[in-house]
Enzyme design. Structure first.
Site, short mmCIF file in Angstrom:
data_model
loop_
_atom_site.label_atom_id
_atom_site.label_comp_id
_atom_site.label_asym_id
_atom_site.label_seq_id
_atom_site.Cartn_x
_atom_site.Cartn_y
_atom_site.Cartn_z
N ASP A 1 0.87 -1.16 0.00
CA ASP A 1 0.00 0.00 0.00
C ASP A 1 0.91 1.22 0.00
O ASP A 1 2.10 1.11 0.34
CB ASP A 1 -0.90 -0.02 1.24
N ASP B 1 -1.64 -0.73 6.13
CA ASP B 1 -1.80 -0.20 7.50
C ASP B 1 -3.21 0.23 7.85
O ASP B 1 -3.50 0.51 9.01
CB ASP B 1 -0.86 1.00 7.70
N ASP C 1 -7.29 -1.83 4.17
CA ASP C 1 -6.36 -2.88 3.74
C ASP C 1 -6.69 -4.23 4.37
O ASP C 1 -6.08 -5.24 4.01
CB ASP C 1 -4.92 -2.50 4.12
#
Length: 646
Positions: free
Chosen positions: A344, A539, A543
């Protein structure tokens, strides 16, 4: 050797603690009795010569650790699983008692219980203080009924009803915005810190948070079908496919246990039948029974039972000291096989905090002037961009000019009046609305801009950026050195922003403008195609589904949401992307040590089993094959705890 991973609820914590104390008491009791008995034998204590003392003494030492194992054997047998490691250890300890090797009977059960305790402790430690995803969903909704607002459970709100959500509250259900355009915090779904403007009549997913004013929506879906509920469902569904494979020793014992048990029986029976047809063969039942029992003692998989969980525990313990938290041996094993790492962007490779990177004044203006005007206009706002501008002005010790009549144009920016005329601060769209001309190349900029105009004239702009973590480039380089050929960045941020970041890091695979389900789809595509084993590093709440869907999800523990930490199998407590490569290195190292123990223990066992079958192995050989090999395996495993570099 199986340890279930369960979320620790308030009612379970006390039970776990009580169970842990009870287990420790049993282990210490057994250990002290075993040690005391061995010392009495070694120093030839007089009362130990009494015939009944030794079996009673070691029998008492066997009870605290043997009864729980035999209880598990009984449970397995009731489920028609007759051949398992519990059964074999029970037979081996019974055989050891029969032939008078009482300490061995106690040691078999003690070693197994210690190994199981280490495994369970590692898992429980990894699961402490992790909250469930369902806690993130709103528990109430304010709905309009019969001309007044009522507070009800979200499950009770029907499709088409009007709900009201205050500033700072989370949208409980998907709906259509009934008011004028409003700004929403999208972190719950996209993980990005930049608020999103949603206009009247547009859909607002559940999980977003109004950041400027109270909003009203007409619901589109029921609670069970809302965006947050779908995320929860995806997490649970993906997690169900991540159940750990059976521990090697359990699978091995399904074949090993019945085979060695049959061999032990045949060692007694076959010589008897041979003697029936060969009168010259002197068959002595006690001799062959002794040989069969020695065979069983040798065959006990004690070294495997201890060394496998201890190897994983060593890796898990060493990782925890380095700020890397594995939730169990299965996640460590999964990470060792990873050949694709997907990141990410925000909070993972970048800090997730805006800062003013550059101040660009137009001709006739200074950097200090436009920064001061922008900060003065933004001073009353809590918007992340406003805070970044104000903080930067403070760092420059600028005196802010007095402004009046400050007004906000939703989704565009601010206008105010200063001593030199009207001041506009905001997006380029704000300048267009007021007919202010600005350089055309600004429209092509992929970064976040704050434009400033004075008295109808473009004065300059500020460039804001989400700061790249200082070790992000090194993290990518280290992964390539480990042979991770496939690296990718997936983000909810704008594709152009993600492309620029990927270019800086030398990553060729990237995608932007993604929702959680898009990330899951892309990662599952990677799993099906040539990439194979995928680890996702993220995080945010958004996600969680993809962390659970990947083979080895890695969450940033410092800045990451509780839900991401819950969904991931590995947590990086320092939020450093460098730890990803370190975790993979450690996982591979641990797996090598575990398989060294497996092959060494099995090889030695097979050798002594053959010698035992032909009568060439004594009980001392049996003890070495069991306790000695276990000790060697333990010494090999504890190297993981002392190794300083991977």
């Amino acid at each position: 050797m199986k340890s279930e991973m369960r979320a620790c609820g308030c009612g379970q914590c006390t039970a776990h603690e009580g169970s842990g104390r009870s287990t420790l008491l049993c282990l210490w009791s057994s250990f002290l009795i075993l040690t005391g008995g061995l010392l009495c034998q070694y120093f030839d204590i007089t009362f130990f010569h009494i015939p009944w003392v030794r079996p009673v003494w070691f029998g008492i030492g066997w009870l605290p650790v043997g009864l729980p194992v035999m209880g598990k054997a009984g449970d397995a047998i009731r489920k028609k699983d007759f051949f398992n490691e519990f059964t074999l250890m029970g037979l081996a300890s019974a055989g050891a008692f029969y032939i008078g090797e009482y300490p061995e009977a106690v040691a078999v059960m003690l070693f197994y219980s210690v190994g199981e305790m280490w495994q369970e402790r590692a898992v429980e430690k990894a699961r402490n203080h992790i909250k469930s995803l369902i806690d993130m969903r709103p528990r109430t909704a304010t709905v309009s009924r019969h001309g007044r607002w009522q507070t009800v459970m979200p499950e009770e709100v029907g499709v088409g009803e009007v709900i009201e959500v205050k500033v700072g509250e989370r949208i409980p259900l998907d709906g259509v915005l009934l008011d004028a355009a409003a700004a929403f915090d999208t972190a719950a779904l996209t993980g990005e810190s930049v608020p999103r403007m949603i206009g009247a009549g547009e859909e607002v997913p559940s999980g977003l948070i109004p950041s400027g004013r109270v909003v009203r929506l007409r619901t589109l879906r029921g609670y069970a079908d809302s965006a947050l509920s779908r995320i929860l469902e995806m997490v649970e569904h993906a997690a169900s496919h991540k159940a750990p494979a059976e521990q090697f020793i359990h699978r091995f014992s399904r074949v090993y246990t019945p085979v060695v048990s049959l061999w032990a029986i045949l060692l007694v029976i076959l010589p008897f039948f041979y003697a029936l047809f060969n009168p010259d063969f002197d068959y002595k039942f006690q001799e062959w029974l002794y040989r069969a029992l020695v065979f069983l003692v040798i065959s006990c998989p004690c070294a495997l039972v201890v060394s496998i969980p201890l190897g994983y525990f060593g890796g898990i313990g060493s990782a925890s000291r380095r700020g890397i938290l594995f939730k169990g041996g299965h996640t460590l094993d999964a990470l060792a096989h990873v050949n694709t790492v997907v990141f990410d962007k925000t909070g993972t490779l970048t800090r997730g905090v805006f800062h003013v990177r550059e101040v660009c004044p137009a001709d006739g203006f200074t950097s200090e002037e436009i920064l001061a005007w922008a900060a003065a206009a933004e001073a009353g706002s809590n918007h992340p961009i406003a805070r970044a501008v104000c903080d930067f002005a403070v760092s420059k010790s600028l005196a802010l000019p007095p402004l009046k009549d400050i007004g906000e144009l939703a989704g565009l920016g601010l206008n105010a009046t200063g001593d030199k005329g009207q001041i506009l601060v905001g997006r380029l769209a704000l300048l267009r609305r007021y007919g202010v001309q600005y350089p055309e190349e600004l429209a092509q900029c992929v970064e976040t801009l704050v434009a400033v105009a004075l008295a109808g004239r473009y004065a300059g702009h500020l460039v804001l950026a989400d700061e790249l973590k200082s070790d992000a480039a090194e993290a990518v380089s280290n992964l390539r050195q480990l042979g991770i050929k496939h690296l990718c960045i997936l983000s909810g941020d704008k594709t152009d922003v993600v492309k620029k970041l990927a270019s800086e890091l030398g990553v060729t695979c990237y995608a932007g403008d993604l929702m959680p389900q898009d990330k899951v789809r892309l990662v599952e595509d990677m799993r099906r195609r040539e990439h194979g084993r995928v680890s996702f590093v993220g995080d945010g709440l958004n996600d969680a589904p993809v962390l659970a869907a990947s083979h080895a999800g890695i969450a940033m523990g410092g800045s990451g949401s509780d839900v991401a930490i819950e969904a991931a199998g590995i947590v990086l407590q320092t939020d450093s992307p460098l730890k990803v490569a370190e975790a993979i290195r450690l996982a591979r190292r641990t797996r090598r040590v575990v398989w060294q123990n497996i092959t060494g223990a099995v090889g030695m066992k097979l050798l002594v089993l053959v010698l035992g079958a032909v009568g060439m192995a004594t009980l001392w050989a049996a003890v070495f094959a069991d306790v000695g090999v276990a000790l060697l395996a333990i010494l090999n495993a504890v190297r993981l705890l002392s190794d300083k570099k991977y």
